[in-house]
Write a protein that holds these residues in place. Sequence first.
Motif, short mmCIF file in Angstrom:
data_model
loop_
_atom_site.label_atom_id
_atom_site.label_comp_id
_atom_site.label_asym_id
_atom_site.label_seq_id
_atom_site.Cartn_x
_atom_site.Cartn_y
_atom_site.Cartn_z
N SER A 36 0.86 -1.18 0.00
CA SER A 36 0.00 0.00 0.00
C SER A 36 0.90 1.23 0.00
O SER A 36 2.11 1.12 0.04
N ARG A 37 0.29 2.38 -0.01
CA ARG A 37 1.08 3.62 0.06
C ARG A 37 1.84 3.71 1.38
O ARG A 37 2.81 4.41 1.50
N ARG A 38 1.33 3.00 2.39
CA ARG A 38 1.92 3.12 3.72
C ARG A 38 2.78 1.93 4.10
O ARG A 38 3.33 1.90 5.18
N GLY A 39 2.89 0.91 3.27
CA GLY A 39 3.70 -0.25 3.61
C GLY A 39 3.09 -1.52 3.05
O GLY A 39 2.24 -1.49 2.19
N VAL A 40 3.53 -2.65 3.59
CA VAL A 40 3.01 -3.95 3.19
C VAL A 40 1.72 -4.21 3.96
O VAL A 40 1.67 -3.99 5.17
N GLY A 63 -3.94 -4.76 23.24
CA GLY A 63 -5.28 -5.17 22.85
C GLY A 63 -5.22 -6.45 22.04
O GLY A 63 -4.16 -7.05 21.89
N MET A 64 -6.39 -6.85 21.53
CA MET A 64 -6.50 -8.08 20.75
C MET A 64 -7.21 -7.78 19.43
O MET A 64 -8.05 -6.88 19.36
N VAL A 65 -6.85 -8.54 18.39
CA VAL A 65 -7.50 -8.44 17.09
C VAL A 65 -7.88 -9.85 16.64
O VAL A 65 -7.37 -10.84 17.17
N ASN A 66 -8.77 -9.92 15.66
CA ASN A 66 -9.25 -11.20 15.17
C ASN A 66 -8.90 -11.41 13.71
O ASN A 66 -8.48 -10.48 13.01
N GLN A 67 -9.09 -12.64 13.27
CA GLN A 67 -8.82 -13.03 11.90
C GLN A 67 -9.49 -12.06 10.92
O GLN A 67 -10.63 -11.66 11.12
N GLY A 68 -8.72 -11.66 9.91
CA GLY A 68 -9.23 -10.74 8.89
C GLY A 68 -8.85 -9.29 9.10
O GLY A 68 -8.96 -8.48 8.19
N GLN A 69 -8.38 -8.95 10.31
CA GLN A 69 -7.94 -7.56 10.57
C GLN A 69 -6.71 -7.27 9.72
O GLN A 69 -5.78 -8.06 9.67
N ASN A 70 -6.70 -6.14 9.04
CA ASN A 70 -5.56 -5.73 8.22
C ASN A 70 -4.68 -4.74 8.94
O ASN A 70 -5.15 -3.99 9.81
N MET A 71 -3.42 -4.74 8.55
CA MET A 71 -2.43 -3.83 9.13
C MET A 71 -1.48 -3.40 8.02
O MET A 71 -1.03 -4.22 7.22
N ASP A 72 -1.18 -2.11 7.97
CA ASP A 72 -0.12 -1.60 7.10
C ASP A 72 1.18 -1.76 7.87
O ASP A 72 1.40 -1.08 8.86
N SER A 73 2.03 -2.68 7.43
CA SER A 73 3.28 -2.95 8.12
C SER A 73 4.39 -2.08 7.56
O SER A 73 4.58 -1.99 6.35
N HIS A 74 5.14 -1.45 8.47
CA HIS A 74 6.22 -0.53 8.09
C HIS A 74 7.60 -1.11 8.36
O HIS A 74 8.58 -0.66 7.79
N ALA A 75 7.68 -2.04 9.30
CA ALA A 75 8.99 -2.53 9.72
C ALA A 75 8.88 -3.97 10.20
O ALA A 75 7.81 -4.43 10.59
N ARG A 76 10.01 -4.64 10.18
CA ARG A 76 10.09 -5.99 10.71
C ARG A 76 11.34 -6.08 11.57
O ARG A 76 12.41 -5.59 11.20
N ARG A 81 6.34 -7.82 13.28
CA ARG A 81 6.09 -6.73 12.34
C ARG A 81 5.42 -5.58 13.07
O ARG A 81 4.54 -5.78 13.90
N SER A 82 5.84 -4.37 12.72
CA SER A 82 5.26 -3.15 13.27
C SER A 82 4.37 -2.51 12.21
O SER A 82 4.69 -2.56 11.02
N GLY A 83 3.29 -1.89 12.65
CA GLY A 83 2.44 -1.21 11.69
C GLY A 83 1.22 -0.57 12.31
O GLY A 83 1.10 -0.47 13.52
N ASP A 84 0.33 -0.15 11.41
CA ASP A 84 -0.90 0.55 11.79
C ASP A 84 -2.09 -0.33 11.46
O ASP A 84 -2.27 -0.73 10.30
N LEU A 85 -2.90 -0.64 12.47
CA LEU A 85 -4.11 -1.43 12.25
C LEU A 85 -5.14 -0.59 11.52
O LEU A 85 -5.32 0.59 11.83
N THR A 96 4.89 -12.38 13.45
CA THR A 96 4.70 -12.79 12.06
C THR A 96 3.97 -14.13 11.96
O THR A 96 3.36 -14.43 10.95
N ALA A 97 4.02 -14.95 13.02
CA ALA A 97 3.28 -16.21 13.04
C ALA A 97 1.78 -15.98 12.98
O ALA A 97 1.03 -16.86 12.55
N ASP A 98 1.34 -14.79 13.40
CA ASP A 98 -0.08 -14.46 13.43
C ASP A 98 -0.54 -13.65 12.23
O ASP A 98 -1.68 -13.19 12.19
N LEU A 99 0.36 -13.47 11.25
CA LEU A 99 0.06 -12.62 10.09
C LEU A 99 0.30 -13.35 8.77
O LEU A 99 1.20 -14.17 8.68
N ASP A 100 -0.50 -12.98 7.79
CA ASP A 100 -0.24 -13.36 6.40
C ASP A 100 0.16 -12.07 5.69
O ASP A 100 -0.64 -11.14 5.62
N CYS A 101 1.41 -12.02 5.21
CA CYS A 101 1.92 -10.80 4.55
C CYS A 101 2.43 -11.14 3.16
O CYS A 101 2.82 -12.24 2.89
#
Length: 101
Positions: A36-40, A63-76, A81-85, A96-101
């Motif tokens: 995306s414009r903001r990251g992966v 906090g907690m998030v559930n399956q399907g939540q997207n995040m713009d990742s900026h760093a690893r 991975r770090s990013g904005d939900l 990263t075990a909890d993410l599909d990137c």
Amino acid sequence: MTVSHLLLRALADPADSGGAPPLRTRLAAAAPGATSRRGVVCTVNHNGVAYRSGPGPQYPALGMVNQGQNMDSHARRGSWRSGDLWGGPAGVWISTADLDC
């Protein structure tokens, strides 16, 4: 106008979507691993995933998030991975075990 014509028009014409990018761009950005414009763009792959203040389990869960939540990742860093939900807090860390990137 048929439904297929409306869909094709929405795919091609950003004016039909209130000035937002064309639908094909928005759909591509939501795909795991898309840029995306903001990251992966990463997607949480199961329910009850903690997001943290830093890259590791030693950092407080914010906090907690559930399956399907997207995040713009900026760093690893390592296996984190770090990013904005999307629609949520910015600057959070998720394993990263909890993410599909």
